[in-house]
Design an enzyme around this catalytic site. Structure first.
Site, short mmCIF file in Angstrom:
data_model
loop_
_atom_site.label_atom_id
_atom_site.label_comp_id
_atom_site.label_asym_id
_atom_site.label_seq_id
_atom_site.Cartn_x
_atom_site.Cartn_y
_atom_site.Cartn_z
N LYS A 182 -11.72 29.83 2.75
CA LYS A 182 -11.37 30.27 1.40
C LYS A 182 -10.55 31.56 1.48
O LYS A 182 -10.66 32.30 2.46
CB LYS A 182 -12.63 30.45 0.54
CG LYS A 182 -13.61 31.52 0.99
CD LYS A 182 -14.84 31.51 0.09
CE LYS A 182 -15.75 32.67 0.40
NZ LYS A 182 -17.00 32.65 -0.38
N HIS A 183 -9.65 31.75 0.47
CA HIS A 183 -9.39 30.98 -0.76
C HIS A 183 -7.96 30.46 -0.67
O HIS A 183 -7.03 31.24 -0.81
CB HIS A 183 -9.56 31.87 -1.99
CG HIS A 183 -10.90 32.54 -2.09
ND1 HIS A 183 -11.21 33.69 -1.38
CD2 HIS A 183 -12.01 32.22 -2.79
CE1 HIS A 183 -12.45 34.05 -1.67
NE2 HIS A 183 -12.97 33.18 -2.52
N ASP A 240 -12.58 27.06 -7.11
CA ASP A 240 -13.35 28.28 -7.32
C ASP A 240 -14.04 28.15 -8.68
O ASP A 240 -13.86 27.15 -9.40
CB ASP A 240 -12.43 29.50 -7.25
CG ASP A 240 -13.16 30.75 -6.75
OD1 ASP A 240 -14.40 30.79 -6.86
OD2 ASP A 240 -12.49 31.69 -6.27
N ARG A 254 -14.15 41.90 2.49
CA ARG A 254 -14.58 40.54 2.80
C ARG A 254 -13.64 39.86 3.80
O ARG A 254 -14.00 38.83 4.38
CB ARG A 254 -14.65 39.70 1.53
CG ARG A 254 -15.61 40.23 0.49
CD ARG A 254 -15.38 39.61 -0.86
NE ARG A 254 -15.64 38.18 -0.86
CZ ARG A 254 -15.26 37.35 -1.83
NH1 ARG A 254 -14.60 37.81 -2.88
NH2 ARG A 254 -15.57 36.07 -1.76
N HIS A 260 -11.54 37.11 -10.93
CA HIS A 260 -12.72 37.07 -11.79
C HIS A 260 -12.38 37.62 -13.19
O HIS A 260 -12.98 37.21 -14.19
CB HIS A 260 -13.85 37.91 -11.21
CG HIS A 260 -14.43 37.36 -9.94
ND1 HIS A 260 -13.90 37.64 -8.71
CD2 HIS A 260 -15.48 36.53 -9.73
CE1 HIS A 260 -14.62 37.02 -7.78
NE2 HIS A 260 -15.58 36.34 -8.37
#
Length: 335
Positions: free
Chosen positions: A163-164, A247, A133, A176
Site C-alpha cells: 500500500k498505497h 482504501d 510509516r 483522510h
C-alpha cells in the site's frame, strides 16, 4: 466484498447481523476494539463463531504511529527507523525488516488475525498521512526493504498487502481529510513510486491497497475508482493476479464519487475485490448498497487467510522472538 469496522470491544446485536451478511467478507479492527490481548482474542473468537475460517480478520499493525494493539504486544518501531539504518548498514536493515515483519505477523497470527495491511511501500517524501510509516525516500531502498518485509511476513504465516498503490508518499495532502492530486506522468511514476510495487508483485505479494489519490496525467478519477490504474496498469501492465483492496470509503478524498453507495459501486466497477468500510456509521448503508451483488468468492479470499500460527505461549517461549524483540526495542522511538 465489504470489510467492515465495528464500534466497540464486544459485538452488538446489529453487528452480528452485519457479519452474517454474505456481502461482508471480513472485519477490520482498530484501537477502539482493543482493551487487552485476552479481550480482543475473545472478540475474534466471537466473530469466528459467526462466519468461520473463510471470513477475514484484519488490522493495521504497522508499527510506529499506526499500531492498533499495543499493551501486551511488541512495540514495533516505525518503518522509517529501518530506512535510517539502511543508510549506514544495508545488511542490518534488511535483517531487521524481516525480523520486524516476523514479530508483527506471528503475534497477529497467534490471535487468529489473518491480515495486517502491510507493508507500506510509499516513498517517504513528506506526505502528512505517511510520514514515518514509510521506509525511505529512495525507491530502491523502499523496494529492498519491502521485499525483506514480505519474506518476514510469510515466515510469520501472513499474506502481504502493498500500500498505497500507485504511491501516496509524493503528495502533501492527507487523504483522510483532503483530496490529493499528483500531476506526474505515468512514465515518471514507473521510475519512482511504482518500482517498489512492481518488485513486491514480482516476488508474490498477495494483495494491493489503492490510494485515494488522483493522477490526472493518467486518469481523471482517483486510483481506487480508476479502471486505468487497476485493470490496465496494475493487472495488465504489472501482471498482478492477487486481491485489490480499496482504501477506506469514509475518508474525505473518497467523497468525489458521491454518497456511500456511489463510492462502493465506483470501487467495485473499477476492479476492486474488497472495499473497506471502516466507520460503523456507514456499514448498514453499505451492506444495503451491495445487496444482490455476488459475494467475493471464497477461493479468492483463501489466498489472504492466515497460514501457520503459534499459540501465544509458544511465541513467548521462542528464543528467536526474544532476540528479535531485543533488537527492535533498540530502534523504537515513541509515536
Amino acid at each position: 466484498m465489504l470489510v467492515i469496522g465495528i464500534a466497540g470491544k464486544e459485538l452488538a446485536a446489529a453487528e452480528r447481523d452485519w457479519i452474517a451478511a454474505p456481502e461482508v467478507s471480513g472485519v477490520i479492527l482498530f484501537s477502539r476494539n482493543f482493551a487487552s490481548r485476552e479481550q480482543v482474542a475473545a472478540l475474534i473468537a466471537d466473530i469466528r463463531s459467526l462466519r468461520g475460517d473463510d471470513f477475514l480478520l484484519c488490522v493495521d499493525q504497522e508499527g510506529g504511529p499506526v499500531q492498533r494493539f499495543r499493551e501486551g504486544f511488541t512495540r514495533l518501531p516505525a518503518l522509517a527507523r529501518l530506512g535510517e539504518i539502511y543508510d549506514a548498514d544495508p545488511a542490518r536493515a534488511i535483517a531487521l525488516a524481516e525480523e520486524h515483519a516476523w514479530v508483527m505477523a506471528s503475534e497477529m497470527r497467534a490471535l487468529d488475525i489473518d491480515l495486517s495491511f502491510a507493508p507500506v511501500v510509499d516513498l517517504k517524501r513528506g506526505n502528512r498521512a505517511i510520514g514515518e510509516r514509510a521506509f525511505h525516500a529512495d525507491v530502491h531502498v523502499v523496494s529492498e526493504l519491502g521485499q525483506a518485509y514480505l519474506r518476514g511476513m510469510r515466515l510469520g504465516g501472513m499474506a502481504a498487502t502493498l500500500k498505497h498503490f500507485p504511491g501516496h508518499g509524493s503528495v502533501l495532502e492527507d487523504t483522510h481529510f483532503d483530496a490529493a492530486t499528483d500531476p506526474r506522468s505515468l512514465d515518471e511514476l514507473r521510475t519512482t513510486d511504482l518500482v517498489a510495487f512492481a518488485d513486491g508483485i514480482a516476488v508474490g505479494a498477495e494483495a494491493v491497497m489503492l490510494a485515494h489519490v488522483t493522477y490526472p496525467a493518467v486518469d481523471a478519477l482517483p486510483a481506487g475508482y480508476s479502471r486505468v490504474w487497476i485493470e490496465d496498469v496494475l493487472r495488465g501492465e504489472m501482471g498482478f493476479r492477487g486481491m485489490v483492496f480499496s482504501d477506506d470509503i469514509g475518508m474525505a478524498a473518497a467523497e468525489s464519487a458521491g454518497g456511500v453507495a456511489a463510492r462502493i459501486e465506483a470501487h467495485l466497477n473499477a476492479g476492486c475485490d474488497l472495499v473497506l468500510v471502516c466507520s460503523p456509521a456507514l456499514v448498514a448503508e453499505s451492506i444495503a448498497a451491495v445487496r444482490g451483488r455476488a459475494p467475493c468468492p471464497a477461493e479468492r479470499l483463501a489466498a489472504l487467510r492466515g497460514m501457520v500460527a503459534s499459540t501465544w505461549q509458544s511465541l513467548v517461549d521462542n528464543p528467536q522472538r526474544t532476540r528479535f524483540i531485543e533488537r527492535l526495542a533498540a530502534l523504537a522511538v515513541p509515536a
